[in-house]
Motif scaffolding. Structure first.
Motif, mmCIF file in Angstrom:
data_model
loop_
_atom_site.group_PDB
_atom_site.id
_atom_site.type_symbol
_atom_site.label_atom_id
_atom_site.label_comp_id
_atom_site.label_asym_id
_atom_site.label_seq_id
_atom_site.Cartn_x
_atom_site.Cartn_y
_atom_site.Cartn_z
ATOM 1 N N GLY A 26 0.784 -1.233 0.000
ATOM 2 C CA GLY A 26 0.000 0.000 0.000
ATOM 3 C C GLY A 26 0.811 1.276 0.000
ATOM 4 N N HIS A 27 2.125 1.171 -0.182
ATOM 5 C CA HIS A 27 2.990 2.363 -0.237
ATOM 6 C C HIS A 27 3.213 2.731 -1.704
ATOM 7 C CE1 HIS A 27 3.966 2.319 4.082
ATOM 8 N NE2 HIS A 27 3.925 0.995 3.961
ATOM 9 N N TYR A 28 2.187 3.308 -2.306
ATOM 10 C CA TYR A 28 2.172 3.484 -3.753
ATOM 11 C C TYR A 28 3.136 4.557 -4.248
ATOM 12 C CZ TYR A 28 -2.141 0.918 -2.844
ATOM 13 O OH TYR A 28 -3.065 0.004 -2.398
ATOM 14 N N GLU A 29 3.211 5.668 -3.547
ATOM 15 C CA GLU A 29 4.113 6.746 -3.976
ATOM 16 C C GLU A 29 5.561 6.271 -3.939
ATOM 17 O OE1 GLU A 29 3.312 9.555 -5.209
ATOM 18 O OE2 GLU A 29 1.175 9.755 -4.716
ATOM 19 N N GLU A 30 5.919 5.566 -2.867
ATOM 20 C CA GLU A 30 7.289 5.064 -2.741
ATOM 21 C C GLU A 30 7.579 4.006 -3.812
ATOM 22 O OE1 GLU A 30 5.073 5.279 -0.361
ATOM 23 O OE2 GLU A 30 5.907 6.608 1.194
ATOM 24 N N ASN A 61 0.434 -0.356 -10.058
ATOM 25 C CA ASN A 61 0.593 0.544 -8.914
ATOM 26 C C ASN A 61 -0.203 1.827 -9.112
ATOM 27 O OD1 ASN A 61 2.117 1.280 -6.383
ATOM 28 N ND2 ASN A 61 2.892 2.900 -7.711
ATOM 29 N N ARG A 62 -0.192 2.356 -10.323
ATOM 30 C CA ARG A 62 -0.915 3.595 -10.601
ATOM 31 C C ARG A 62 -2.428 3.384 -10.549
ATOM 32 N NH1 ARG A 62 2.904 6.069 -15.489
ATOM 33 N NH2 ARG A 62 4.591 6.774 -14.114
ATOM 34 N N ILE A 63 -2.890 2.205 -10.947
ATOM 35 C CA ILE A 63 -4.314 1.895 -10.797
ATOM 36 C C ILE A 63 -4.683 1.919 -9.317
ATOM 37 C CG2 ILE A 63 -6.042 0.059 -11.024
ATOM 38 C CD1 ILE A 63 -4.651 -0.718 -13.674
ATOM 39 N N ALA A 64 -3.848 1.313 -8.487
ATOM 40 C CA ALA A 64 -4.102 1.309 -7.045
ATOM 41 C C ALA A 64 -4.111 2.727 -6.477
ATOM 42 C CB ALA A 64 -3.048 0.462 -6.329
ATOM 43 N N MET A 65 -3.300 3.611 -7.056
ATOM 44 C CA MET A 65 -3.236 5.001 -6.614
ATOM 45 C C MET A 65 -4.435 5.815 -7.093
ATOM 46 S SD MET A 65 0.773 5.806 -7.466
ATOM 47 C CE MET A 65 0.700 7.528 -7.016
ATOM 48 N N GLY A 66 -5.157 5.288 -8.073
ATOM 49 C CA GLY A 66 -6.227 6.062 -8.691
ATOM 50 C C GLY A 66 -5.740 6.978 -9.786
#
Length: 266
Positions: A26-30, A61-66
């Motif tokens: 869940g650490h998408y930005e990192e 990862n970007r999908i998870a970030m929205g």
């Protein structure tokens, strides 16, 4: 631009692996930062298949970030490299899964026409396995398609819901539910999309209060699990990222190099 100084393939693989682990926690930005470092290494070494596979991980990862527009960009980068190398698949997925993901990211941006186009491309391959009840084909490189079918059904559910096709949307949401357990952690990046949209669908269209309560309970359990995963200590990886701050490639540079790939193809 010469990017090759001070990188090797093992470094790229390490950055890619750390990015995947951070994303799953869940650490998408990192995770995005590590994927960019992996892309820097693989572009520098002209490892195009690794570029494509890293772009695929970055898209999830970007999908998870929205960040659906940016996810679409990463998926298109995968497709460009696959076409250039004349591949039918990556080591990590079939091209049909890329089309299913492109359908999903398109509908999430409100582009129904494009979403339906990609849905048909994915369906040309995956509907055969859906009709067989996802039976295993041991003679194929992929022996099951649970996560690909789940993504396709989720895209179909969202397309139908946005078009007001209530029964079709419900059928596909229920199909997604049936594939959640078999697909397992491979679809971590789109579970929130499923829960949010299915709960909204049930509140709007269903008189089955038990089904709604059950789905709301599952959504809360998912959110609690994600919160627990985010609480896992990852500071050692963040510190490692800071040590390699200069090894990041910009989106513009990625686009420029992929443009060169397309030009060589022509």
């Amino acid at each position: 631009m010469d990017l090759s100084h001070g990188v090797d393939h093992e470094m790229g693989e390490s950055f890619n692996g750390i990015g995947y682990n951070l994303s799953a926690l869940g650490h998408y930005e990192e995770a995005e930062q590590f994927y960019r470092k992996a892309l820097y290494a693989f572009h520098a070494l002209s490892c195009l298949e690794d570029v494509s596979e890293t772009s695929y991980n970055m898209a999830m990862n970007r999908i998870a970030m929205g960040s659906y527009y940016e996810a679409e960009d990463a998926l298109n980068a995968c497709v460009k490299v696959i076409r250039h190398l004349r591949l039918n698949r990556l080591r990590v997925c079939n091209i049909s899964k890329l089309y299913a993901l492109l359908s999903l990211t398109s509908v999430l941006q409100g582009n129904l026409f494009t979403a339906e186009q990609y849905e048909r491309r994915a369906a040309n391959f995956l509907d055969y396995y859906i009709s067989r009840g996802n039976q295993m084909d041991l003679n194929h490189d992929y022996s099951n398609y649970d996560d690909e079918i789940l993504i396709l059904c989720l895209a179909r559910a969202l397309i139908a819901d946005r078009k007001g096709l209530t029964e079709e949307a419900g059928e596909n949401f229920r199909m997604v539910a049936s594939y959640l357990e078999p697909a397992g952690g491979n679809v971590y990046y789109c579970k929130a999309i499923y829960y949010e949209n299915y709960v909204r669908y049930l509140r709007k269209n269903s008189s089955d209060s038990d089904a709604l309560r059950e789905m709301e309970s599952e959504f809360k359990a998912y959110a609690k699990n994600l919160s627990d995963r985010r609480a896992i200590e990852v500071s050692q990886w963040i510190e490692l990222s800071e040590e390699f701050d200069d090894l990041e490639i910009s989106g513009a540079e990625i686009d420029r190099q992929l443009g060169e790939v397309e030009a060589r193809k022509q």
